[in-house]
Write a protein that holds these residues in place. Structure first.
Motif, PDB file in Angstrom:
ATOM      1  N   ILE A  97     -64.576   6.363  21.460  1.00 34.88           N
ATOM      2  CA  ILE A  97     -64.824   7.792  21.347  1.00 34.88           C
ATOM      3  C   ILE A  97     -64.131   8.436  22.541  1.00 34.88           C
ATOM      4  O   ILE A  97     -64.176   7.918  23.650  1.00 34.88           O
ATOM      5  CB  ILE A  97     -66.332   8.134  21.285  1.00 34.88           C
ATOM      6  CG1 ILE A  97     -66.522   9.595  20.915  1.00 34.88           C
ATOM      7  CG2 ILE A  97     -67.039   7.789  22.566  1.00 34.88           C
ATOM      8  CD1 ILE A  97     -67.933   9.950  20.506  1.00 34.88           C
ATOM      9  N   ALA A  98     -63.431   9.524  22.278  1.00 34.53           N
ATOM     10  CA  ALA A  98     -62.673  10.191  23.340  1.00 34.53           C
ATOM     11  C   ALA A  98     -62.811  11.694  23.179  1.00 34.53           C
ATOM     12  O   ALA A  98     -62.947  12.198  22.067  1.00 34.53           O
ATOM     13  CB  ALA A  98     -61.199   9.794  23.259  1.00 34.53           C
ATOM     14  N   ASN A  99     -62.777  12.394  24.309  1.00 30.91           N
ATOM     15  CA  ASN A  99     -62.726  13.848  24.195  1.00 30.91           C
ATOM     16  C   ASN A  99     -61.361  14.321  24.671  1.00 30.91           C
ATOM     17  O   ASN A  99     -60.681  13.654  25.435  1.00 30.91           O
ATOM     18  CB  ASN A  99     -63.882  14.529  24.930  1.00 30.91           C
ATOM     19  CG  ASN A  99     -63.860  14.346  26.415  1.00 30.91           C
ATOM     20  OD1 ASN A  99     -62.950  13.761  26.964  1.00 30.91           O
ATOM     21  ND2 ASN A  99     -64.874  14.836  27.088  1.00 30.91           N
ATOM     22  N   PHE A 100     -60.966  15.471  24.156  1.00 32.30           N
ATOM     23  CA  PHE A 100     -59.646  16.019  24.460  1.00 32.30           C
ATOM     24  C   PHE A 100     -59.767  17.514  24.689  1.00 32.30           C
ATOM     25  O   PHE A 100     -60.743  18.140  24.280  1.00 32.30           O
ATOM     26  CB  PHE A 100     -58.645  15.716  23.338  1.00 32.30           C
ATOM     27  CG  PHE A 100     -59.066  16.257  21.997  1.00 32.30           C
ATOM     28  CD1 PHE A 100     -58.718  17.547  21.610  1.00 32.30           C
ATOM     29  CD2 PHE A 100     -59.800  15.488  21.111  1.00 32.30           C
ATOM     30  CE1 PHE A 100     -59.100  18.051  20.382  1.00 32.30           C
ATOM     31  CE2 PHE A 100     -60.177  15.980  19.878  1.00 32.30           C
ATOM     32  CZ  PHE A 100     -59.833  17.273  19.508  1.00 32.30           C
ATOM     33  N   SER A 101     -58.755  18.054  25.346  1.00 31.58           N
ATOM     34  CA  SER A 101     -58.785  19.479  25.662  1.00 31.58           C
ATOM     35  C   SER A 101     -57.376  19.974  25.950  1.00 31.58           C
ATOM     36  O   SER A 101     -56.496  19.200  26.317  1.00 31.58           O
ATOM     37  CB  SER A 101     -59.670  19.703  26.893  1.00 31.58           C
ATOM     38  OG  SER A 101     -59.573  21.029  27.341  1.00 31.58           O
ATOM     39  N   ASP A 102     -57.205  21.286  25.781  1.00 30.68           N
ATOM     40  CA  ASP A 102     -55.957  21.910  26.233  1.00 30.68           C
ATOM     41  C   ASP A 102     -56.239  22.860  27.394  1.00 30.68           C
ATOM     42  O   ASP A 102     -55.392  23.655  27.765  1.00 30.68           O
ATOM     43  CB  ASP A 102     -55.253  22.634  25.085  1.00 30.68           C
ATOM     44  CG  ASP A 102     -56.019  23.856  24.588  1.00 30.68           C
ATOM     45  OD1 ASP A 102     -57.165  24.063  25.015  1.00 30.68           O
ATOM     46  OD2 ASP A 102     -55.457  24.597  23.755  1.00 30.68           O
ATOM     47  N   GLY A 103     -57.415  22.767  27.952  1.00 35.78           N
ATOM     48  CA  GLY A 103     -57.813  23.637  29.052  1.00 35.78           C
ATOM     49  C   GLY A 103     -58.777  24.720  28.616  1.00 35.78           C
ATOM     50  O   GLY A 103     -59.585  25.193  29.399  1.00 35.78           O
ATOM     51  N   LYS A 104     -58.712  25.107  27.359  1.00 37.07           N
ATOM     52  CA  LYS A 104     -59.608  26.136  26.837  1.00 37.07           C
ATOM     53  C   LYS A 104     -60.391  25.606  25.637  1.00 37.07           C
ATOM     54  O   LYS A 104     -61.598  25.788  25.558  1.00 37.07           O
ATOM     55  CB  LYS A 104     -58.815  27.374  26.442  1.00 37.07           C
ATOM     56  CG  LYS A 104     -59.675  28.520  25.967  1.00 37.07           C
ATOM     57  CD  LYS A 104     -58.869  29.771  25.697  1.00 37.07           C
ATOM     58  CE  LYS A 104     -59.782  30.887  25.219  1.00 37.07           C
ATOM     59  NZ  LYS A 104     -59.038  32.096  24.894  1.00 37.07           N
ATOM     60  N   TYR A 105     -59.742  24.953  24.741  1.00 40.57           N
ATOM     61  CA  TYR A 105     -60.366  24.404  23.543  1.00 40.57           C
ATOM     62  C   TYR A 105     -60.517  22.903  23.729  1.00 40.57           C
ATOM     63  O   TYR A 105     -59.675  22.260  24.354  1.00 40.57           O
ATOM     64  CB  TYR A 105     -59.508  24.697  22.308  1.00 40.57           C
ATOM     65  CG  TYR A 105     -59.330  26.173  22.075  1.00 40.57           C
ATOM     66  CD1 TYR A 105     -60.282  26.896  21.381  1.00 40.57           C
ATOM     67  CD2 TYR A 105     -58.211  26.846  22.563  1.00 40.57           C
ATOM     68  CE1 TYR A 105     -60.135  28.256  21.170  1.00 40.57           C
ATOM     69  CE2 TYR A 105     -58.052  28.207  22.362  1.00 40.57           C
ATOM     70  CZ  TYR A 105     -59.014  28.903  21.663  1.00 40.57           C
ATOM     71  OH  TYR A 105     -58.868  30.249  21.463  1.00 40.57           O
TER      72      TYR A 105
END
Length: 169
Positions: A132-140
């Motif tokens: 399981i991993a989380n990801f982001s673009d800085g805002k979303y």
């Protein structure tokens, strides 16, 4: 005259002893109150520590390091878990550096408008098959459920089983 002086000295020393007694009694009571407060605070902290230990135990339930079956699976294939887990995480983080606008695993394009892209922030190996991993673009930001496989030639194959992007307000 001599008797009066002795009487005054006696009364003075009696007052001095009385003052010492009352003063030491107040000091002792103050110390006892402080000790009681510290004991209560220590009990409260001990309860908090126990609650945090319980939370850590629950959170670590779904982790390859605490899954005997998952560790046995890789140990039977000749791998060491303490070397394999960092290897798998590094391989997944290395996908953040792949050239292009889109991440190889993340099915969402960056939407923050700053020219960035979605990147994997944190990875947790659940067992010998899932990550399981989380990801982001800085805002979303969002999360991925990834199936991984370690081939016989020590190559990793990732397959995204499911993903979602958290809605913004």
């Amino acid at each position: 005259m001599k008797n009066r002086i002795f009487m005054y000295l006696f009364i003075f020393s009696l007052l001095l002893v009385l003052f010492q007694y009352v003063n030491s009694k107040h000091i002792l009571e103050d110390y006892e109150k402080k000790l009681d407060r510290k004991v209560l605070r220590e009990e409260k902290y001990a309860d908090t520590i126990n609650q945090l230990r319980d939370k850590i135990l629950v959170a670590s339930e779904f982790s390859i390091e605490n899954s005997e079956q998952a560790m046995t699976f890789y140990e039977n294939k000749g791998y060491r878990i303490d070397e394999l887990v960092p290897f798998i995480k590094d391989q997944m983080y290395d996908l953040n550096t792949v050239k292009g606008d889109e991440h190889p695993l993340i099915p969402y394009a960056a939407m923050s408008g700053n020219g960035g892209r979605m990147l994997i922030d944190h990875i947790r190996l659940l067992n010998h098959e899932w990550i399981i991993a989380n990801f982001s673009d800085g805002k979303y930001w969002g999360e991925l459920l990834v199936k991984y496989e370690l081939t016989d030639n020590k190559q990793l194959k990732f397959n995204v089983l499911d993903s979602f992007l958290y809605p913004t307000n």
